[in-house]
Design a protein around this motif. Sequence first.
Motif, PDB file in Angstrom:
ATOM      1  N   PHE A 140       0.812  -1.218   0.000  1.00  0.00           N
ATOM      2  CA  PHE A 140       0.000   0.000   0.000  1.00  0.00           C
ATOM      3  C   PHE A 140       0.850   1.275   0.000  1.00  0.00           C
ATOM      4  N   ASN A 141       2.164   1.110   0.072  1.00  0.00           N
ATOM      5  CA  ASN A 141       3.058   2.255  -0.010  1.00  0.00           C
ATOM      6  C   ASN A 141       2.959   2.848  -1.422  1.00  0.00           C
ATOM      7  N   PRO A 142       2.589   4.135  -1.550  1.00  0.00           N
ATOM      8  CA  PRO A 142       2.394   4.707  -2.891  1.00  0.00           C
ATOM      9  C   PRO A 142       3.646   4.679  -3.756  1.00  0.00           C
ATOM     10  N   PHE A 143       4.808   4.790  -3.138  1.00  0.00           N
ATOM     11  CA  PHE A 143       6.043   4.745  -3.923  1.00  0.00           C
ATOM     12  C   PHE A 143       6.350   3.321  -4.379  1.00  0.00           C
ATOM     13  N   TYR A 144       5.983   2.337  -3.549  1.00  0.00           N
ATOM     14  CA  TYR A 144       6.154   0.948  -3.978  1.00  0.00           C
ATOM     15  C   TYR A 144       5.183   0.621  -5.113  1.00  0.00           C
ATOM     16  N   MET A 145       3.980   1.170  -5.045  1.00  0.00           N
ATOM     17  CA  MET A 145       3.013   0.959  -6.120  1.00  0.00           C
ATOM     18  C   MET A 145       3.537   1.549  -7.425  1.00  0.00           C
ATOM     19  N   ASN A 146       4.139   2.725  -7.339  1.00  0.00           N
ATOM     20  CA  ASN A 146       4.732   3.365  -8.511  1.00  0.00           C
ATOM     21  C   ASN A 146       5.898   2.524  -9.040  1.00  0.00           C
ATOM     22  N   TYR A 147       6.690   2.018  -8.114  1.00  0.00           N
ATOM     23  CA  TYR A 147       7.835   1.189  -8.489  1.00  0.00           C
ATOM     24  C   TYR A 147       7.380  -0.084  -9.196  1.00  0.00           C
ATOM     25  N   THR A 148       6.356  -0.732  -8.645  1.00  0.00           N
ATOM     26  CA  THR A 148       5.848  -1.969  -9.241  1.00  0.00           C
ATOM     27  C   THR A 148       5.304  -1.721 -10.642  1.00  0.00           C
ATOM     28  N   ARG A 149       4.563  -0.619 -10.806  1.00  0.00           N
ATOM     29  CA  ARG A 149       4.040  -0.285 -12.134  1.00  0.00           C
ATOM     30  C   ARG A 149       5.181  -0.056 -13.124  1.00  0.00           C
ATOM     31  N   SER A 150       6.254   0.577 -12.637  1.00  0.00           N
ATOM     32  CA  SER A 150       7.404   0.815 -13.506  1.00  0.00           C
ATOM     33  C   SER A 150       8.036  -0.498 -13.939  1.00  0.00           C
ATOM     34  N   MET A 151       8.259  -1.401 -12.987  1.00  0.00           N
ATOM     35  CA  MET A 151       8.891  -2.684 -13.301  1.00  0.00           C
ATOM     36  C   MET A 151       8.038  -3.507 -14.273  1.00  0.00           C
ATOM     37  N   GLU A 152       6.737  -3.497 -14.058  1.00  0.00           N
ATOM     38  CA  GLU A 152       5.848  -4.377 -14.818  1.00  0.00           C
ATOM     39  C   GLU A 152       5.327  -3.746 -16.108  1.00  0.00           C
ATOM     40  N   LYS A 153       5.391  -2.422 -16.238  1.00  0.00           N
ATOM     41  CA  LYS A 153       4.815  -1.776 -17.411  1.00  0.00           C
ATOM     42  C   LYS A 153       5.737  -0.729 -18.031  1.00  0.00           C
ATOM     43  N   ASP A 154       6.041   0.330 -17.267  1.00  0.00           N
ATOM     44  CA  ASP A 154       6.753   1.478 -17.846  1.00  0.00           C
ATOM     45  C   ASP A 154       8.120   1.111 -18.391  1.00  0.00           C
ATOM     46  N   PHE A 155       8.897   0.354 -17.610  1.00  0.00           N
ATOM     47  CA  PHE A 155      10.257   0.015 -18.028  1.00  0.00           C
ATOM     48  C   PHE A 155      10.279  -0.751 -19.349  1.00  0.00           C
ATOM     49  N   LYS A 156       9.209  -1.461 -19.635  1.00  0.00           N
ATOM     50  CA  LYS A 156       9.174  -2.273 -20.851  1.00  0.00           C
ATOM     51  C   LYS A 156       9.118  -1.422 -22.115  1.00  0.00           C
ATOM     52  N   THR A 157       8.907  -0.111 -21.943  1.00  0.00           N
ATOM     53  CA  THR A 157       8.911   0.783 -23.109  1.00  0.00           C
ATOM     54  C   THR A 157      10.311   1.228 -23.501  1.00  0.00           C
ATOM     55  N   ALA A 158      11.325   0.859 -22.709  1.00  0.00           N
ATOM     56  CA  ALA A 158      12.715   1.161 -23.088  1.00  0.00           C
ATOM     57  C   ALA A 158      13.036   0.436 -24.386  1.00  0.00           C
ATOM     58  N   ASP A 159      14.033   0.931 -25.119  1.00  0.00           N
ATOM     59  CA  ASP A 159      14.385   0.322 -26.405  1.00  0.00           C
ATOM     60  C   ASP A 159      15.256  -0.921 -26.238  1.00  0.00           C
ATOM     61  N   LYS A 160      16.164  -0.892 -25.250  1.00  0.00           N
ATOM     62  CA  LYS A 160      17.019  -2.048 -24.971  1.00  0.00           C
ATOM     63  C   LYS A 160      17.306  -2.081 -23.484  1.00  0.00           C
ATOM     64  N   PHE A 161      17.848  -3.220 -23.032  1.00  0.00           N
ATOM     65  CA  PHE A 161      18.040  -3.401 -21.593  1.00  0.00           C
ATOM     66  C   PHE A 161      19.418  -3.969 -21.263  1.00  0.00           C
ATOM     67  N   PHE A 162      19.994  -3.447 -20.182  1.00  0.00           N
ATOM     68  CA  PHE A 162      21.061  -4.131 -19.454  1.00  0.00           C
ATOM     69  C   PHE A 162      20.407  -4.661 -18.179  1.00  0.00           C
ATOM     70  N   THR A 163      20.684  -5.897 -17.825  1.00  0.00           N
ATOM     71  CA  THR A 163      20.146  -6.446 -16.578  1.00  0.00           C
ATOM     72  C   THR A 163      21.275  -7.085 -15.789  1.00  0.00           C
ATOM     73  N   ILE A 164      21.161  -7.060 -14.468  1.00  0.00           N
ATOM     74  CA  ILE A 164      22.242  -7.539 -13.613  1.00  0.00           C
ATOM     75  C   ILE A 164      22.139  -9.021 -13.316  1.00  0.00           C
ATOM     76  N   SER A 165      20.994  -9.641 -13.614  1.00  0.00           N
ATOM     77  CA  SER A 165      20.794 -11.045 -13.248  1.00  0.00           C
ATOM     78  C   SER A 165      20.030 -11.801 -14.330  1.00  0.00           C
ATOM     79  N   THR A 166      20.065 -13.124 -14.217  1.00  0.00           N
ATOM     80  CA  THR A 166      19.331 -13.974 -15.156  1.00  0.00           C
ATOM     81  C   THR A 166      17.831 -13.765 -15.023  1.00  0.00           C
ATOM     82  N   LEU A 167      17.339 -13.614 -13.793  1.00  0.00           N
ATOM     83  CA  LEU A 167      15.910 -13.415 -13.585  1.00  0.00           C
ATOM     84  C   LEU A 167      15.428 -12.162 -14.316  1.00  0.00           C
ATOM     85  N   LEU A 168      16.137 -11.056 -14.132  1.00  0.00           N
ATOM     86  CA  LEU A 168      15.747  -9.821 -14.797  1.00  0.00           C
ATOM     87  C   LEU A 168      15.947  -9.918 -16.306  1.00  0.00           C
ATOM     88  N   HIS A 169      16.990 -10.606 -16.720  1.00  0.00           N
ATOM     89  CA  HIS A 169      17.243 -10.782 -18.153  1.00  0.00           C
ATOM     90  C   HIS A 169      16.077 -11.503 -18.807  1.00  0.00           C
TER      91      HIS A 169
END
Length: 400
Positions: A140-169
């Motif tokens: 219910f933390n509003p910043f965590y909600m914003n963070y989750t939306r970014s991880m699950e939706k907003d970030f996917k609009t990037a053109d390419k990705f560097f990731t630090i782990s296999t899970l994120l990759h």
Amino acid sequence: MRILFIALGFFPNGLAISTRIVNYARLFHDCGFEVHVIADYTAEPVTGNEIQHFENCTYQAVTQAALNRNFKLSSRIFNANNSLKLVKKYIENNHVDMVVTSTCYDRFRKLRKLCSKHSLPLTLDITEWYDVSGVKYGKFNPFYMNYTRSMEKDFKTADKFFTISTLLHNYYAATGKETLRIPTILDTSRMPPFLKTENEKIRITYAGFSGRGKESFREILEALALLGENRKQIEVHVYGCSKAAFLARLGEDTGLFERVQETVTIKGRVPQAQVHEVFGNSDYSIFMRPNKHSNQAGFPTKLAESLTAGTPVICNDTGDIGLYLKNGVNGFLLPDSAAPTILSVFETILAMKPAETAEMRRQARETAEASFDYRNYIEPVKALFSSFCKASKEPGEGRP
């Protein structure tokens, strides 16, 4: 061709994330790109947002601040907004070919719009996926909600990705966009190995005390207690926190610390520049991480730093650690973090011969050079950015 790197945290020195940013700057330069960094903070004596020089890159910082400063929420929001203003100004007044950004959930959507407006490709470096259990007020933390939306939706609009782990990759590669996994990166040529120590006792170092439940120290203390009189042959140094903070994390287990306190020394914080020497003067480093989503998604900088110093690591198997740490070769990879499991490792290292220890240190350093030196990623990064280069000029031909 010029890369604008937007960096959270301090630059060029300060925190673990600072190390990653600095070595990205070195990596991009060695790929043939010009690099300009806009960082949230710097501890260097600068005036305003003046352009500074660091090695082969230029940089600007939004705020000059002390490394040990605790920033209020209002200050962080203010800083994020000022960062966007500085980025916008730099793009409008300088030639930029592409933008790379740290995991900036607090400003990513606005940054995405800015890059789209100026037809700039955007690459996102993702290094964390925070667990809700470590967040005040939970989901219910509003910043965590914003963070989750970014991880699950907003970030996917990037053109390419560097990731630090296999899970994120795997998660972001599922978007169909090019994704490159880059763990911790260092410049091993600037970090000479310590292939032997002169300690009277076996020194085991725990560095980077986490306050978010990312790691646990209780089981290490329990293992020391189980070791009995033999623990007099060991000294454990804890860096990154005060004694009060350490005891607060233990909660009701403070009596456990009292039982083994002659073995454990709380050393407090040390500057990032001294971390290499701290690891190098240790016989082993140690940390234990609960097997939860955030630890599967992240990667411990301290693992790479310890191996680079030539110091074997003792830790349990989470995330991508097992890709680099080989049990009995360059450290000890534990199947779990239970006290009896850690105890068995303590008993093993007490019985090891000097030649065995020396070989383990050599293997640790060899692993670091092969896996964590930023130069290993020059060709993969060139390949990832090749489509961007074709749409612009050849690398190294950026103009002011």
